[in-house]
Design a protein around this motif. Structure first.
Motif, PDB file in Angstrom:
ATOM      1  N   CYS A 209       0.800  -1.233   0.000  1.00  0.00           N
ATOM      2  CA  CYS A 209       0.000   0.000   0.000  1.00  0.00           C
ATOM      3  C   CYS A 209       0.832   1.282   0.000  1.00  0.00           C
ATOM      4  O   CYS A 209       1.799   1.424   0.753  1.00  0.00           O
ATOM      5  N   VAL A 210       0.400   2.248  -0.818  1.00  0.00           N
ATOM      6  CA  VAL A 210       1.121   3.525  -0.908  1.00  0.00           C
ATOM      7  C   VAL A 210       0.647   4.561   0.110  1.00  0.00           C
ATOM      8  O   VAL A 210       1.309   5.579   0.303  1.00  0.00           O
ATOM      9  N   VAL A 211      -0.497   4.291   0.749  1.00  0.00           N
ATOM     10  CA  VAL A 211      -1.115   5.341   1.577  1.00  0.00           C
ATOM     11  C   VAL A 211      -0.172   5.914   2.645  1.00  0.00           C
ATOM     12  O   VAL A 211      -0.089   7.142   2.800  1.00  0.00           O
ATOM     13  N   PRO A 212       0.558   5.074   3.399  1.00  0.00           N
ATOM     14  CA  PRO A 212       1.433   5.678   4.420  1.00  0.00           C
ATOM     15  C   PRO A 212       2.460   6.644   3.817  1.00  0.00           C
ATOM     16  O   PRO A 212       2.866   7.600   4.469  1.00  0.00           O
ATOM     17  N   PHE A 213       2.864   6.403   2.558  1.00  0.00           N
ATOM     18  CA  PHE A 213       3.821   7.313   1.900  1.00  0.00           C
ATOM     19  C   PHE A 213       3.115   8.572   1.394  1.00  0.00           C
ATOM     20  O   PHE A 213       3.669   9.646   1.416  1.00  0.00           O
ATOM     21  N   THR A 214       1.883   8.390   0.896  1.00  0.00           N
ATOM     22  CA  THR A 214       1.247   9.529   0.232  1.00  0.00           C
ATOM     23  C   THR A 214       0.433  10.398   1.182  1.00  0.00           C
ATOM     24  O   THR A 214       0.236  11.583   0.919  1.00  0.00           O
ATOM     25  N   ARG A 215      -0.070   9.821   2.272  1.00  0.00           N
ATOM     26  CA  ARG A 215      -0.918  10.619   3.163  1.00  0.00           C
ATOM     27  C   ARG A 215      -0.265  10.915   4.508  1.00  0.00           C
ATOM     28  O   ARG A 215      -0.863  11.572   5.352  1.00  0.00           O
ATOM     29  N   GLY A 216       0.937  10.398   4.709  1.00  0.00           N
ATOM     30  CA  GLY A 216       1.680  10.739   5.915  1.00  0.00           C
ATOM     31  C   GLY A 216       1.206   9.980   7.139  1.00  0.00           C
ATOM     32  O   GLY A 216       0.359   9.092   7.066  1.00  0.00           O
ATOM     33  N   PRO A 217       1.752  10.343   8.317  1.00  0.00           N
ATOM     34  CA  PRO A 217       1.433   9.617   9.541  1.00  0.00           C
ATOM     35  C   PRO A 217       0.009   9.891  10.026  1.00  0.00           C
ATOM     36  O   PRO A 217      -0.617  10.876   9.640  1.00  0.00           O
ATOM     37  N   GLU A 218      -0.456   8.988  10.901  1.00  0.00           N
ATOM     38  CA  GLU A 218      -1.804   9.101  11.460  1.00  0.00           C
ATOM     39  C   GLU A 218      -1.936  10.363  12.312  1.00  0.00           C
ATOM     40  O   GLU A 218      -1.100  10.610  13.170  1.00  0.00           O
ATOM     41  N   ARG A 219      -2.975  11.170  12.054  1.00  0.00           N
ATOM     42  CA  ARG A 219      -3.277  12.349  12.885  1.00  0.00           C
ATOM     43  C   ARG A 219      -4.781  12.380  13.128  1.00  0.00           C
ATOM     44  O   ARG A 219      -5.554  12.429  12.164  1.00  0.00           O
ATOM     45  N   SER A 220      -5.195  12.348  14.396  1.00  0.00           N
ATOM     46  CA  SER A 220      -6.629  12.406  14.701  1.00  0.00           C
ATOM     47  C   SER A 220      -7.027  13.839  15.001  1.00  0.00           C
ATOM     48  O   SER A 220      -6.240  14.613  15.551  1.00  0.00           O
ATOM     49  N   ARG A 221      -8.271  14.163  14.668  1.00  0.00           N
ATOM     50  CA  ARG A 221      -8.758  15.519  14.962  1.00  0.00           C
ATOM     51  C   ARG A 221      -9.368  15.563  16.355  1.00  0.00           C
ATOM     52  O   ARG A 221      -9.945  14.576  16.832  1.00  0.00           O
ATOM     53  N   ASP A 222      -9.271  16.703  16.979  1.00  0.00           N
ATOM     54  CA  ASP A 222      -9.838  16.940  18.306  1.00  0.00           C
ATOM     55  C   ASP A 222     -11.342  16.601  18.280  1.00  0.00           C
ATOM     56  O   ASP A 222     -12.078  17.069  17.405  1.00  0.00           O
ATOM     57  N   SER A 223     -11.794  15.792  19.250  1.00  0.00           N
ATOM     58  CA  SER A 223     -13.205  15.361  19.256  1.00  0.00           C
ATOM     59  C   SER A 223     -14.146  16.563  19.355  1.00  0.00           C
ATOM     60  O   SER A 223     -15.243  16.548  18.785  1.00  0.00           O
ATOM     61  N   ALA A 224     -13.710  17.621  20.061  1.00  0.00           N
ATOM     62  CA  ALA A 224     -14.579  18.798  20.202  1.00  0.00           C
ATOM     63  C   ALA A 224     -14.782  19.463  18.837  1.00  0.00           C
ATOM     64  O   ALA A 224     -15.889  19.918  18.507  1.00  0.00           O
ATOM     65  N   LEU A 225     -13.718  19.503  18.024  1.00  0.00           N
ATOM     66  CA  LEU A 225     -13.834  20.099  16.679  1.00  0.00           C
ATOM     67  C   LEU A 225     -14.761  19.261  15.800  1.00  0.00           C
ATOM     68  O   LEU A 225     -15.589  19.789  15.062  1.00  0.00           O
ATOM     69  N   VAL A 226     -14.598  17.940  15.898  1.00  0.00           N
ATOM     70  CA  VAL A 226     -15.431  17.030  15.093  1.00  0.00           C
ATOM     71  C   VAL A 226     -16.905  17.237  15.461  1.00  0.00           C
ATOM     72  O   VAL A 226     -17.766  17.397  14.582  1.00  0.00           O
ATOM     73  N   LEU A 227     -17.183  17.263  16.772  1.00  0.00           N
ATOM     74  CA  LEU A 227     -18.586  17.363  17.198  1.00  0.00           C
ATOM     75  C   LEU A 227     -19.159  18.752  16.897  1.00  0.00           C
ATOM     76  O   LEU A 227     -20.338  18.877  16.540  1.00  0.00           O
ATOM     77  N   ALA A 228     -18.313  19.787  16.976  1.00  0.00           N
ATOM     78  CA  ALA A 228     -18.797  21.136  16.641  1.00  0.00           C
ATOM     79  C   ALA A 228     -19.155  21.189  15.156  1.00  0.00           C
ATOM     80  O   ALA A 228     -20.182  21.758  14.764  1.00  0.00           O
ATOM     81  N   GLU A 229     -18.307  20.567  14.320  1.00  0.00           N
ATOM     82  CA  GLU A 229     -18.597  20.539  12.880  1.00  0.00           C
ATOM     83  C   GLU A 229     -19.916  19.805  12.630  1.00  0.00           C
ATOM     84  O   GLU A 229     -20.755  20.247  11.839  1.00  0.00           O
ATOM     85  N   LEU A 230     -20.094  18.714  13.356  1.00  0.00           N
ATOM     86  CA  LEU A 230     -21.315  17.913  13.169  1.00  0.00           C
ATOM     87  C   LEU A 230     -22.563  18.696  13.603  1.00  0.00           C
ATOM     88  O   LEU A 230     -23.588  18.678  12.910  1.00  0.00           O
ATOM     89  N   ARG A 231     -22.458  19.408  14.735  1.00  0.00           N
ATOM     90  CA  ARG A 231     -23.625  20.198  15.195  1.00  0.00           C
ATOM     91  C   ARG A 231     -23.987  21.254  14.152  1.00  0.00           C
ATOM     92  O   ARG A 231     -25.153  21.463  13.842  1.00  0.00           O
ATOM     93  N   GLY A 232     -22.949  21.874  13.595  1.00  0.00           N
ATOM     94  CA  GLY A 232     -23.189  22.891  12.565  1.00  0.00           C
ATOM     95  C   GLY A 232     -23.897  22.285  11.362  1.00  0.00           C
ATOM     96  O   GLY A 232     -24.813  22.877  10.788  1.00  0.00           O
ATOM     97  N   LEU A 233     -23.483  21.084  10.991  1.00  0.00           N
ATOM     98  CA  LEU A 233     -24.104  20.412   9.844  1.00  0.00           C
ATOM     99  C   LEU A 233     -25.557  20.070  10.140  1.00  0.00           C
ATOM    100  O   LEU A 233     -26.440  20.253   9.301  1.00  0.00           O
ATOM    101  N   ALA A 234     -25.797  19.564  11.354  1.00  0.00           N
ATOM    102  CA  ALA A 234     -27.171  19.186  11.730  1.00  0.00           C
ATOM    103  C   ALA A 234     -28.068  20.425  11.697  1.00  0.00           C
ATOM    104  O   ALA A 234     -29.216  20.363  11.237  1.00  0.00           O
TER     105      ALA A 234
END
Ligand code: SAM
Ligand code: SF4
Length: 486
Positions: A209-234
């Motif tokens: 698989c090329v993904v680790p080379f092309t997309r770089g290391p694993e980075r998770s987004r802050d759960s508060a940012l994810v949920l704020a984005e979701l509330r805005g969408l809802a």
């Protein structure tokens, strides 16, 4: 999908490579406007852009965010490359054919870069091929002006500013980062189902698989940012969210809350207005019982898990560096099949990995029989640059890969035909995605992501959730009728 073959009898879309459901009307984060008023007022018009996307849903969603960045800078999106002063290709390099497709697109501009909107056209390559080929793209296609991998999208405003100021070769190729791509504006393609990337990159190292080379290391987004984005969408009317990540269930909240992936699913399902929470792609090694418990306890979490196995042979899995054996994978399947709700399971399989014997392949066929997947996406192994598998001995000839792929497809088709037949008279809740050509006919998808074509004389059901009684199936979808209640 390259040479991959999708055989959920097309009735079940997977997470990673399923066809797009609805692409119009495009939705900007700013209701009722194709670009934000502040952007229109304060940013000079830079011209028009055309953006074509290849590959998986992560790429589709990256493009939605890239389009948001461009709209916020005062660009206007157009439908054809001829009308665009900036032509962008967001590329995929998972299999070889995808890169070939890009270079054939670029070839069109070899002799002449046209003018659009009174400005000379500029061409940009984004995504995995950009990251993989880097500066070499300028040698192969000297008329390209921008080369930017996904891990550098966070720098797009600066890269665009350099392009606008007349720089002829701009690159964003740094992929060793712990930052994620945050945008103020995302131009969404679907008015009901929204993607949210919760984890970028990949820390696994599957040998093909090329993904680790092309997309770089694993980075998770802050759960508060994810949920704020979701509330805005809802608040803007979205009722279904799909969390995305190459290994979505490896999510590791960087905030002090340290929310587990299953907790994030539960909280997302409790956001007012959100009816469905789905996620893709899960890695078997990180698939834990609490995810199944969350699906069981919360109807809003969709009863579909896409759990790529890649091979049914432990020997091949070891060579692939998948970090689990056939038996360990089957334990995860047992967890899911043991749920109180019926959960659909789909998978990805690669045939013809170097050294895969007939016996290994038979084990994969045996696995299909044992698991009885609701859908399988299968691919012929494609050697990719820089990956360990590319230099492994005992490559399988192309004709043999094709034979194995055809055998696997036939097997899975038979399994699914039996499974779909058993759904006769079942009641399912369908989100109505669109109107079919035939009068009083509609199409949509269920919680477990099956495509359902059904009849209804109610003309006002677009975008709603309706009960449907299943009356039959085609190779491509379930068939049914709008019912009074579930
Ligand atoms: N992260 C996901 C996972 O671990 O399963 C998959 C990501 S990849 C975009 C989607 C699928 O492409 C993989 O599951 C695999 O089946 C297929 N794939 C990846 N590299 C491949 C290669 N070199 N040749 C053929 N298929 C490949
Ligand atoms: Fe590729 Fe493996 Fe990472 Fe999936 S888990 S993106 S197949 S390296």
């Amino acid at each position: 999908m390259g040479d991959g073959i999708h055989i959920p009898l097309e009735s079940l879309q997977n997470g990673g490579n399923s066809p797009r459901a609805v692409s119009k009307p495009a939705q900007s984060e700013t209701p009722g406007a194709s670009q934000p008023r502040s952007a229109q007022e304060s940013v000079a018009q830079h011209g028009t852009f055309f953006l074509e996307t290849f590959g998986c849903q992560m790429n589709e969603h990256d493009s939605e965010k890239v389009a948001g960045v461009l709209l916020a800078r005062g660009y206007r999106q157009v439908e054809t490359p001829e009308a665009a002063s900036l032509v962008l290709y967001n590329t995929c390099s998972i299999r070889e054919k995808a890169a070939q497709k890009l270079f054939s697109r670029l070839g069109v501009y070899r002799d002449t870069l046209g003018k659009a909107d009174g400005q000379p056209q500029k061409i940009g390559v984004l995504g995995c091929v950009a990251q993989q080929e880097g500066q070499a793209i300028f040698s192969r296609a000297p008329w390209v002006s921008l080369v930017c991998g996904s891990a550098s999208y966070r720098n797009l405003p600066q890269l665009l500013a350099r392009l606008e100021s007349g720089e002829e070769r701009v690159t964003g190729l740094d992929n060793d980062t712990d930052e994620t791509f945050e945008t103020e504006l995302t131009r969404r393609d679907n008015p009901w189902r929204a993607y949210i990337t919760i984890i970028e990159g990949c820390d696994k190292s599957c040998a093909y698989c090329v993904v680790p080379f092309t997309r770089g290391p694993e980075r998770s987004r802050d759960s508060a940012l994810v949920l704020a984005e979701l509330r805005g969408l809802a608040e803007r009317g979205y009722s279904e969210v799909q969390f995305l990540g190459q290994t979505v269930n490896s999510y590791a909240d960087p905030s002090p809350r340290k929310m587990r992936f299953s907790e994030l699913l539960v909280e997302a399902g409790q956001v007012p207005g959100i009816r469905r929470v789905r996620f893709t792609t899960s890695h078997p090694r990180d698939f834990t019982p609490d995810i199944v418990e969350a699906i069981d306890a919360h109807a809003a979490i969709c009863n579909h898990v896409h759990l790529p196995v890649q091979s049914g042979s432990s020997r091949v899995l070891r060579a692939m560096q998948r970090t689990y054996s056939r038996e360990e994978y089957l334990e995860k399947i047992a967890l899911i099949r043991g749920a109180k709700r019926k959960v659909a399971v789909t998978t990805d399989i690669i045939v013809g990995f170097p050294g895969e014997t007939e016996e290994d392949f038979q084990q994969t066929l045996g696995l299909l029989e044992e698991v009885k997947y609701e859908g399988v996406f299968s691919f012929k192994y494609s050697p990719r640059p820089n990956t360990p598998a590319a230099s492994m001995p005992d490559a399988i000839p192309e004709e043999e890969k094709s034979r194995r792929l055809a055998t696997l497809l036939e097997k899975q088709r038979a399994i699914q035909t039996v499974a779909l037949g058993k759904l006769q008279n079942d009641m399912v809740e369908v989100h109505v995605d669109g109107k079919a050509k035939k009068e009083n006919h509609w199409y949509g998808h269920s919680s477990c992501n099956r495509v359902v074509n059904f009849s209804s004389s109610d003309g006002g059901i677009l975008g709603r959730y309706v009960p449907v009684r299943i009356s039959g199936c085609t190779p491509n979808s379930l068939l049914g009728e709008h019912a009074a209640a579930l």
